[in-house]
Design an enzyme around this catalytic site. Structure first.
Site, PDB file in Angstrom:
ATOM      1  CD  GLU A   1     -28.544  17.286  -3.719  1.00  0.00           C
ATOM      2  OE1 GLU A   1     -29.547  17.536  -3.024  1.00  0.00           O
ATOM      3  OE2 GLU A   1     -27.967  18.137  -4.431  1.00  0.00           O
TER       4      GLU A   1
ATOM      5  CG  HIS B   1     -29.138  21.384  -3.356  1.00  0.00           C
ATOM      6  ND1 HIS B   1     -29.256  20.469  -4.382  1.00  0.00           N
ATOM      7  CD2 HIS B   1     -29.396  22.601  -3.902  1.00  0.00           C
ATOM      8  CE1 HIS B   1     -29.567  21.115  -5.492  1.00  0.00           C
ATOM      9  NE2 HIS B   1     -29.651  22.403  -5.232  1.00  0.00           N
TER      10      HIS B   1
ATOM     11  CD  GLU C   1      -7.159   1.504  -8.775  1.00  0.00           C
ATOM     12  OE1 GLU C   1      -7.969   1.839  -7.907  1.00  0.00           O
ATOM     13  OE2 GLU C   1      -6.188   0.763  -8.532  1.00  0.00           O
TER      14      GLU C   1
ATOM     15  CE1 TYR D   1      -0.763  -4.347 -25.710  1.00  0.00           C
ATOM     16  CE2 TYR D   1       0.755  -5.472 -24.253  1.00  0.00           C
ATOM     17  CZ  TYR D   1      -0.301  -5.502 -25.136  1.00  0.00           C
ATOM     18  OH  TYR D   1      -0.883  -6.689 -25.437  1.00  0.00           O
TER      19      TYR D   1
ATOM     20  CB  CYS E   1      -3.443   2.606  -1.355  1.00  0.00           C
ATOM     21  SG  CYS E   1      -3.622   0.914  -0.818  1.00  0.00           S
TER      22      CYS E   1
ATOM     23  CE  LYS F   1      -5.024   2.908  -5.974  1.00  0.00           C
ATOM     24  NZ  LYS F   1      -5.741   1.709  -5.479  1.00  0.00           N
TER      25      LYS F   1
ATOM     26  CB  CYS G   1      -0.933  -0.008   1.211  1.00  0.00           C
ATOM     27  SG  CYS G   1      -1.830   1.536   1.427  1.00  0.00           S
TER      28      CYS G   1
END
Length: 513
Positions: free
Chosen positions: A493, A488, A215, A193, A56, A59, A51
């Protein structure tokens, strides 16, 4: 005689470190053994596991770099004068990301010292159920004995061994995040590629390993590289495919459709057969097109393999001490308490069979294991309703069951799916296409209508799903969601206003504000 340590953790990733630090809080004598085997291309890194170093963290930061590129294009519609063309410098981004990762490596070392956890930078292997041996870089043998041993060595990317030149010329995610120069070496046109072959995951759980292939392809396209993804099967296998009730597009297809519209190329139902290096130093890839029955070739600057991950157990000598693994996956078989087939030997994280390959679950499982071993706790890790997000250009976040899994578990007549296509307010002035912005809520049909799963494609999907995950974990129902007042104007929402069912066949496009 007495063992030297109360706990030895093999593997210095998220799960292993969490377990070790938690055990140390109880005043126990704890050691961590960690060693990073260089990738076939020679890439290595510090303490912290996948990670922190090659997953993570880098990335998400590179994903952010790509989002900033998109924001620059949007900015002109909002009155910002930005001279064109805008150029991205890989080396500047890479240096910033790598420096941050190194600061995390250092932070982990400091935390272990502060908690008086002994750190061994060696590759260990079992000699008996309480003893692990390893060699230091200087070649000196170190023997560590412990009452309890936790295996948390995680996984490493696979290479397709049936493809000639794959190991010699291809890189993986282990290498991509540590490249100092852009993977595209041609000054004007960059080619990257990526080969993606299906990753088979635990069917009834929507918490599978996020698809690193898409990703990476997403952020590489976003920073201006000409990127092609080859895939043999469906994208994001294990995530929601939505094949029931109507011909609504699958969630996974929406993600790839958006990527395609923003420039990522896809070669579908194709199989690579060989990679060769040309005199120009470019790489020529040969593949078979399953639909056309033809053989095709093209040349690229970089070939990256994203064909799944394998558990990092080869050198542990597990068979000698009797730790049982799944013969197909190589992962360690554990029970609900993370115990292996050998007393006092446990396993957590990506290395364990049937668990989601996610950092937060490994951390939570590691902490709870330490609490059971040394803190008189009996609490087990709950792997149900684990939220996750795929950080593709248009993010895909989900929690709970996929539509397929819900139908398999409860039957199609007992499932109600509420869905909507929506347009983020931020997309309007910038005239961005919102065709793939979509959400759906999978519910039981009975009177209470408990929410089984929530799926969201759009900006900041992880931030949106995290809050709703608490409600779903607590057994939230569709009527309760409808009584929740939305904020909002936000994308989130729209979840509180879902009212069109897939069963009805009505247009699910949100109109008005």
């Amino acid at each position: 005689g007495k063992n030297e340590y109360d706990l030895l953790v093999i593997g210095g990733g998220s799960g292993g470190l969490a377990c070790a630090k938690e055990a140390a809080q109880f005043g126990r004598k704890v050691a961590v053994m960690d060693y990073v085997q260089p990738s076939p291309q020679g890439t290595t890194w510090g303490l912290g596991g996948t990670c922190v170093n090659v997953g993570c963290i880098p990335k998400k930061l590179m994903h952010q770099a790509a989002l900033l590129g998109s924001a620059l294009k949007d900015a002109q519609h909002y009155g910002w004068n930005i001279s064109q063309p805008v150029h991205h410098t890989w080396s500047v981004m890479a240096q910033g990301v790598q420096n941050y990762v190194k600061s995390l490596n250092w932070g982990h070392r400091v935390q272990l010292q502060e908690k008086k956890v002994k750190y061994f930078n060696i590759k260990g292997s079992f000699s008996d159920p309480h003893t692990v041996r390893g060699l230091t870089k200087a070649g000196k043998e170190t023997v560590v004995t412990a009452d309890n041993i936790v295996i948390a060595t995680g996984g490493r990317p696979k290479h397709p061994m049936d493809v000639a030149g794959a190991l010699e010329y291809g890189i993986t995610s282990d290498d991509l995040f540590w490249l100092k120069e852009s993977p595209g070496k041609t000054p004007l046109v960059y080619y990257l590629y990526i080969v993606f072959i299906e990753i088979v995951v635990f069917i009834c759980l929507t918490g599978a390993s996020p698809d690193v292939s898409l990703e990476c392809a997403g952020f590489l396209t976003g920073i201006g590289l000409d990127t092609t993804v080859m895939m043999r099967s469906v994208p994001l296998r294990g995530f929601d495919q939505a094949i029931f009730f109507t011909t609504q597009q699958q969630m996974a297809s929406l993600v790839t459709d958006h990527m395609e519209s923003y420039g990522t190329k896809f070669l579908k139902r194709c199989f690579p057969t060989k990679v060769e290096k040309l005199k120009s130093n470019r790489l020529q890839v040969t593949w078979k097109n399953a639909d056309l029955g033809t053989e095709e070739t093209d040349s690229f600057d970089t070939v990256m393999w994203a064909v799944g991950r394998a558990p990092d157990t080869k050198t542990l000598n597990l068979e000698t001490v009797g730790v049982k693994t799944n013969s197909e996956t190589g992962k360690i078989i554990v029970d609900a308490s993370e115990a292996t087939s050998v007393p006092h030997i446990y396993a957590v994280g990506d290395i364990t069979e049937g668990r989601p390959e996610l950092t937060p679950t490994a951390i939570a499982a590691g902490k709870l294991l330490a609490q059971r071993l040394f803190g008189q706790s009996s609490e087990l890790m709950d792997y149900d309703n684990v939220p996750t997000t795929v950080f593709t250009p248009l993010e895909y976040g989900c929690v709970g069951l996929s539509e397929e899994a819900a139908v398999q578990c409860h039957g199609s007549d007992n499932i109600e799916v509420y869905h909507a296509y929506y347009k983020p307010l931020e997309f309007t002035v910038a005239e961005r296409d919102a065709t793939q912005c979509y959400m759906k809520m999978v519910c039981l049909r009975e009177r209470e209508q408990r929410i089984l799963g929530l799926h969201f494609i759009g900006p900041n999907a992880g931030e949106v799903i995290q809050g709703f995950a608490l409600g779903i974990k607590c057994g939230a129902t569709y009527p309760q969601m409808m009584k929740t007042v939305g904020i909002h104007p936000t994308c989130a929402e729209e979840v509180t206003k879902l009212h069109i069912t897939k069963r009805s066949g009505l247009d699910a496009t949100v109109t008005g504000c």
